[in-house]
Design a protein around this motif. Structure first.
Motif, PDB file in Angstrom:
ATOM      1  N   LYS A   1       0.848  -1.206   0.000  1.00 27.88           N
ATOM      2  CA  LYS A   1       0.000   0.000   0.000  1.00 27.88           C
ATOM      3  C   LYS A   1       0.879   1.250   0.000  1.00 27.88           C
ATOM      4  N   GLU A   2       1.749   1.328   1.002  1.00 28.42           N
ATOM      5  CA  GLU A   2       2.656   2.465   1.106  1.00 28.42           C
ATOM      6  C   GLU A   2       3.775   2.094   2.076  1.00 28.42           C
ATOM      7  N   ARG A   3       4.996   2.469   1.712  1.00 28.14           N
ATOM      8  CA  ARG A   3       6.149   2.136   2.562  1.00 28.14           C
ATOM      9  C   ARG A   3       7.194   3.224   2.443  1.00 28.14           C
ATOM     10  N   CYS A   4       7.578   3.776   3.594  1.00 29.46           N
ATOM     11  CA  CYS A   4       8.660   4.754   3.650  1.00 29.46           C
ATOM     12  C   CYS A   4       9.979   3.999   3.582  1.00 29.46           C
ATOM     13  N   LEU A   5      10.819   4.352   2.611  1.00 30.73           N
ATOM     14  CA  LEU A   5      12.021   3.565   2.354  1.00 30.73           C
ATOM     15  C   LEU A   5      13.179   3.942   3.268  1.00 30.73           C
ATOM     16  N   ASP A   6      13.866   2.923   3.705  1.00 32.38           N
ATOM     17  CA  ASP A   6      15.150   3.081   4.370  1.00 32.38           C
ATOM     18  C   ASP A   6      16.101   3.742   3.377  1.00 32.38           C
ATOM     19  N   ARG A   7      16.895   4.695   3.846  1.00 33.83           N
ATOM     20  CA  ARG A   7      17.762   5.448   2.925  1.00 33.83           C
ATOM     21  C   ARG A   7      18.831   4.590   2.283  1.00 33.83           C
ATOM     22  N   GLU A   8      19.100   3.411   2.842  1.00 35.55           N
ATOM     23  CA  GLU A   8      20.088   2.517   2.255  1.00 35.55           C
ATOM     24  C   GLU A   8      19.463   1.481   1.320  1.00 35.55           C
ATOM     25  N   THR A   9      18.200   1.693   0.947  1.00 32.27           N
ATOM     26  CA  THR A   9      17.533   0.787   0.017  1.00 32.27           C
ATOM     27  C   THR A   9      18.150   0.921  -1.373  1.00 32.27           C
ATOM     28  N   TYR A  10      18.473  -0.207  -1.983  1.00 35.63           N
ATOM     29  CA  TYR A  10      18.979  -0.218  -3.359  1.00 35.63           C
ATOM     30  C   TYR A  10      17.782  -0.260  -4.304  1.00 35.63           C
ATOM     31  N   MET A  11      17.622   0.807  -5.100  1.00 38.93           N
ATOM     32  CA  MET A  11      16.412   0.991  -5.886  1.00 38.93           C
ATOM     33  C   MET A  11      16.211  -0.106  -6.936  1.00 38.93           C
ATOM     34  N   LYS A  12      17.276  -0.531  -7.576  1.00 36.95           N
ATOM     35  CA  LYS A  12      17.132  -1.531  -8.633  1.00 36.95           C
ATOM     36  C   LYS A  12      16.622  -2.856  -8.058  1.00 36.95           C
ATOM     37  N   ASP A  13      17.117  -3.252  -6.898  1.00 40.25           N
ATOM     38  CA  ASP A  13      16.656  -4.490  -6.262  1.00 40.25           C
ATOM     39  C   ASP A  13      15.192  -4.385  -5.844  1.00 40.25           C
ATOM     40  N   LEU A  14      14.794  -3.218  -5.338  1.00 39.11           N
ATOM     41  CA  LEU A  14      13.417  -3.044  -4.907  1.00 39.11           C
ATOM     42  C   LEU A  14      12.465  -3.023  -6.101  1.00 39.11           C
ATOM     43  N   ILE A  15      12.873  -2.416  -7.206  1.00 37.58           N
ATOM     44  CA  ILE A  15      12.015  -2.379  -8.398  1.00 37.58           C
ATOM     45  C   ILE A  15      11.795  -3.784  -8.943  1.00 37.58           C
ATOM     46  N   GLN A  16      12.795  -4.636  -8.824  1.00 39.15           N
ATOM     47  CA  GLN A  16      12.607  -6.026  -9.241  1.00 39.15           C
ATOM     48  C   GLN A  16      11.592  -6.737  -8.359  1.00 39.15           C
ATOM     49  N   LEU A  17      11.529  -6.359  -7.089  1.00 45.20           N
ATOM     50  CA  LEU A  17      10.564  -6.955  -6.167  1.00 45.20           C
ATOM     51  C   LEU A  17       9.158  -6.393  -6.372  1.00 45.20           C
ATOM     52  N   ASN A  18       9.073  -5.122  -6.722  1.00 45.38           N
ATOM     53  CA  ASN A  18       7.771  -4.461  -6.902  1.00 45.38           C
ATOM     54  C   ASN A  18       7.819  -3.571  -8.139  1.00 45.38           C
ATOM     55  N   PRO A  19       7.770  -4.170  -9.336  1.00 45.13           N
ATOM     56  CA  PRO A  19       7.931  -3.385 -10.573  1.00 45.13           C
ATOM     57  C   PRO A  19       6.790  -2.432 -10.868  1.00 45.13           C
ATOM     58  N   ALA A  20       5.632  -2.658 -10.271  1.00 49.48           N
ATOM     59  CA  ALA A  20       4.470  -1.816 -10.572  1.00 49.48           C
ATOM     60  C   ALA A  20       4.322  -0.641  -9.605  1.00 49.48           C
ATOM     61  N   ALA A  21       5.277  -0.445  -8.715  1.00 46.22           N
ATOM     62  CA  ALA A  21       5.163   0.618  -7.713  1.00 46.22           C
ATOM     63  C   ALA A  21       5.427   1.989  -8.316  1.00 46.22           C
ATOM     64  N   GLU A  22       4.908   3.003  -7.639  1.00 47.66           N
ATOM     65  CA  GLU A  22       5.228   4.398  -7.946  1.00 47.66           C
ATOM     66  C   GLU A  22       6.147   4.910  -6.845  1.00 47.66           C
ATOM     67  N   TRP A  23       6.943   5.928  -7.188  1.00 46.72           N
ATOM     68  CA  TRP A  23       7.938   6.447  -6.252  1.00 46.72           C
ATOM     69  C   TRP A  23       7.638   7.920  -5.982  1.00 46.72           C
ATOM     70  N   VAL A  24       7.366   8.215  -4.720  1.00 51.38           N
ATOM     71  CA  VAL A  24       6.889   9.545  -4.348  1.00 51.38           C
ATOM     72  C   VAL A  24       7.727  10.092  -3.197  1.00 51.38           C
ATOM     73  N   ILE A  25       8.159  11.340  -3.340  1.00 53.27           N
ATOM     74  CA  ILE A  25       8.887  12.027  -2.267  1.00 53.27           C
ATOM     75  C   ILE A  25       7.903  12.917  -1.504  1.00 53.27           C
ATOM     76  N   LYS A  26       7.872  12.770  -0.196  1.00 53.21           N
ATOM     77  CA  LYS A  26       7.027  13.634   0.645  1.00 53.21           C
ATOM     78  C   LYS A  26       7.587  13.640   2.060  1.00 53.21           C
ATOM     79  N   ALA A  27       7.039  14.527   2.859  1.00 53.17           N
ATOM     80  CA  ALA A  27       7.491  14.621   4.248  1.00 53.17           C
ATOM     81  C   ALA A  27       7.153  13.330   4.983  1.00 53.17           C
ATOM     82  N   ALA A  28       8.093  12.860   5.779  1.00 53.28           N
ATOM     83  CA  ALA A  28       7.885  11.620   6.526  1.00 53.28           C
ATOM     84  C   ALA A  28       6.687  11.759   7.451  1.00 53.28           C
ATOM     85  N   GLN A  29       5.880  10.710   7.522  1.00 55.52           N
ATOM     86  CA  GLN A  29       4.636  10.756   8.302  1.00 55.52           C
ATOM     87  C   GLN A  29       4.744   9.979   9.600  1.00 55.52           C
ATOM     88  N   ARG A  30       5.953   9.724  10.079  1.00 59.81           N
ATOM     89  CA  ARG A  30       6.120   8.970  11.324  1.00 59.81           C
ATOM     90  C   ARG A  30       5.595   9.785  12.501  1.00 59.81           C
TER      91      ARG A  30
END
Length: 703
Positions: free
Chosen positions: A674-703
């Motif tokens: 649904k929605e996941r705030c990414l760890d800053r050390e996430t490797y984008m290429k590996d994550l896209i292979q896991l979830n190729p249909a995702a969208e990538w959005v920058i916004k203020a952290a909601q923690r």
């Protein structure tokens, strides 16, 4: 028959009727506030009463993998840690028990070991545990240890039982209901197709041990209902869990084998935590290996070391509490409940959770107020508050005074002064009129501990308190840490956030141990009675049970502080199961949507399955930033591109941002999450292979 003979044969303590009298020890003694180091001030706790004793035929069962424990097989009915002696009794500080009036004569007969205070933080030595008993005495002297609940604030708390042992069958019913699986035992519930499909999806993603945990409770409840001659139809457990056919393999989670020993042990060292394979599956492999190799774990040699645990590196990023959407977090809680139960099941630990019963509590104020009520009134003043304002202010005041003060948290403030300050806080805290500059540091620390003790229900909750205590029965430190990780996730948000604020503060105190002399063990043993001795606790347990729980519960607090950075994370295998549930739900929805389209003969430009963005297939991703002036940007994918690099590039292209860089987060939205705030050390290429249909959005952290 003597008591020693009874224990050697195994007995069941089915009840204890006691009457405790608190009598001051005769002779001169200095006030606690003036001489906090003194051990002269002792209180004689005189208990009268008797046990109802029943011979226990099954004395060979142990909690650990190996021979029975040294306690002689003694156990209480059920497996309630609050109602039975713990194997950790062997580690209780016998020198204190023999020197303090009113302590168990059984422990007094044991010769005190020669022991000096140890500088190592690997184990709790006897002199450090002496601080535990001093803290218990301080609590008792202040009127907070026997259920009297003198919080100093206005309004009275009704002294009722806070916990109730569920009747036969209620435990399983409550567990299945909490897991969202009530339909498995109650066909009378209103038919809800969406709920049925949700249950099917949920069950389809369970691991072998998780499914076994559900199956065990459905079968147990089925037998209970049959004994009651309940007329309603109860599904046969065999209809719910069909064993795999010949040559058929159970479903496997991505990232690890269900029962593949190779996956569990490969690339894993003694200090690494594998979060890709379910903890219960790892525990099952551990148990099977030990049984096959006939390796035993001696209960007299507990694993007291605290390894430098670290998580195995995950290129798709670590997920912390607060990173997921509420919808996905709800799925996490259901899975964690089943997984934690499965983990305890592998060790043969059958938890008998208590039910929280309603008690009359204060509806306003600071001390003795339920956390949720307190946060509600705080959020009206400061929206978004997650930790009670009074607790935040006490912590900040202690830190403002300096954390180098020797004996911080251990030395108590004067009891009468603390009570007066408590009343003054109740009347003037929210008005901003409380004289903080006049508040002494030790008094502030005593108020902080009083706040925790005075909560109407334990900070670790009535429902899960026994599970926290039972963590020590797990055979290895790794499994204990894994269980604590799951239990922290199960806590209500208010309790979890408050506990996190406390352990972070405790760690800051420990960081100054060179000056304040408060090591990890010192802080743990001093704070343990305040966390575990909830209102009326001492009236519910015997003296022997209290002794046996002392070291055990102190160890739990020690683990919570030491490994807090690991405990407030969501294991990858749980996130993987959430992704699987989302994908399965989407497949079902897409099938229904396709059928409706065919029936209505409607054509649409949008395909049923979301296509992989064209830019991704060409080595680029489109990053959206709808909250900011630069709405989007294209980023080239490389093997080393991390989420932090994407944020850095965005900040360099938009200099008009009013928010700080550390307040921004790159979110993974859609696809199988649904929605996941990414760890800053996430490797984008590996994550896209896991979830190729995702969208990538920058916004203020909601923690």
């Amino acid at each position: 028959m003597s008591r020693q003979q009874q224990q050697s044969q195994g007995v069941v303590l089915t009840g204890y009727h006691s009457n405790a009298e608190l009598l001051p020890k005769t002779g001169p003694s200095a006030p606690l506030a003036q001489d906090p180091e003194s051990t002269a001030t002792r209180w004689d706790i005189r208990r009268t009463g008797h046990y109802t004793v029943q011979q226990n035929q099954n004395t060979q069962h142990g909690d650990r993998y190996g021979p029975p424990t040294a306690t002689g097989g003694t156990k209480a009915t059920g497996t309630d840690p609050l109602s039975q002696p713990n194997p950790s009794l062997a580690a209780c500080p016998t020198s204190q028990l023999s020197s303090s009036p009113g302590h168990s004569p059984n422990c007094r007969s044991r010769p005190p070991p020669t022991c000096q205070r140890c500088n190592s933080q690997d184990s709790l030595d006897e002199l450090e545990m002496d601080d535990y008993w001093k803290e218990v005495e301080n609590i008792t002297c202040s009127g907070g240890g026997a259920g009297r609940g003198d919080g100093g604030g206005e309004g009275e708390v009704q002294e009722e039982e806070q916990q109730k042992v569920p009747e036969e069958g209620e435990q399983e019913e409550a567990w299945l209901t909490e897991a969202g699986l009530a339909r498995l035992f109650d066909d009378s519930l209103a038919a809800d197709l969406d709920q049925e499909e949700d249950n099917e999806v949920f069950l389809s993603t369970l691991t072998r041990t998780q499914a076994a945990a559900v199956e065990r409770r459905v079968a147990s409840l089925h037998q209970t209902l049959l004994r009651r001659r309940n007329r309603q139809h109860v599904p046969d457990v065999r209809d719910i869990f069909r064993p795999p056919g010949k040559g058929e393999q159970p479903d496997k989670l991505k990232g690890g084998s269900e029962n593949g020993q190779k996956d569990v042990t490969s690339a894993e060292t003694e200090t690494e935590l594998n979060v890709e394979v379910a903890f219960s599956e790892q525990a099952l492999s551990y148990r099977d290996n030990h049984q096959r190799l006939k390796v035993t774990t001696s209960p007299n040699s507990p694993d007291d070391k605290l390894p430098n645990f670290k998580l195995l590196r995950d290129k798709t990023g670590q997920t912390r509490i607060g990173d997921l959407s509420p919808l996905d977090m709800k799925k996490v809680c259901r899975l964690v409940l089943v997984e934690s139960t499965a983990l305890f099941d592998t060790a043969g630990i059958d938890l008998k959770a208590h039910k929280a019963v309603k008690v009359k509590t204060k509806e306003s104020g600071l001390f003795g107020v339920p956390l949720t009520t307190l946060l509600d009134q705080d959020q009206k003043r400061v929206p978004g508050t997650k930790v009670p304002l009074i607790l935040q202010r006490l912590i900040s005041h202690i830190e403002e005074e300096g954390l180098d003060t020797e004996g911080l948290l251990r030395i108590p403030g004067a009891a009468t002064r603390v009570k007066s300050l408590c009343q003054e806080l109740e009347s003037s805290f929210y008005d901003g009129m409380f004289p903080w500059r006049q508040l002494k540091q030790h008094d502030a620390a005593s108020l902080l501990k009083l706040f925790i003790r005075e909560l109407p229900h334990p900070l670790l909750t009535v429902e899960y308190l026994n599970a926290f205590i039972a963590v020590n029965k797990l055979p290895t430190k790794k499994q204990q840490l894994q269980a604590l990780n799951l239990l922290v996730l199960l806590l209500p948000e208010a309790n979890r956030d408050t506990l996190k604020a406390l352990v972070e503060f405790f760690q800051r105190v420990i960081d100054h141990q060179a000056k304040n002399k408060m090591t990890l063990n010192n802080v743990s043993v001093v704070m343990t009675p305040n966390i575990f001795m909830f209102k009326g606790f001492r009236s519910k347990v015997t003296e022997q049970q209290e002794f046996s729980m002392a070291t055990s519960t102190a160890n739990i607090v020690r683990l919570l502080i030491r490994y807090q950075n690991l405990l407030w994370t969501i294991p990858k295998f749980i996130v993987t199961q959430v992704r699987q549930q989302n994908m399965e739900s989407q497949r079902k929805q897409n099938k229904e949507r396709a059928v409706r389209k065919l029936l209505k003969k409607i054509t649409t430009d949008k395909p049923a399955d979301k296509a992989v963005p064209e830019e991704s297939s060409q080595g680029f991703i489109r990053v959206q930033a709808p909250q900011f002036s630069k709405v989007s940007m294209a980023v080239q994918l490389t093997e080393e591109l991390q989420a932090a690099d994407v944020l850095t590039r965005f900040l360099s292209q938009d200099s008009s941002l009013a928010v700080k860089g550390e307040e921004l987060c790159l979110y993974e939205i859609g696809g199988n999450i649904k929605e996941r705030c990414l760890d800053r050390e996430t490797y984008m290429k590996d994550l896209i292979q896991l979830n190729p249909a995702a969208e990538w959005v920058i916004k203020a952290a909601q923690r």
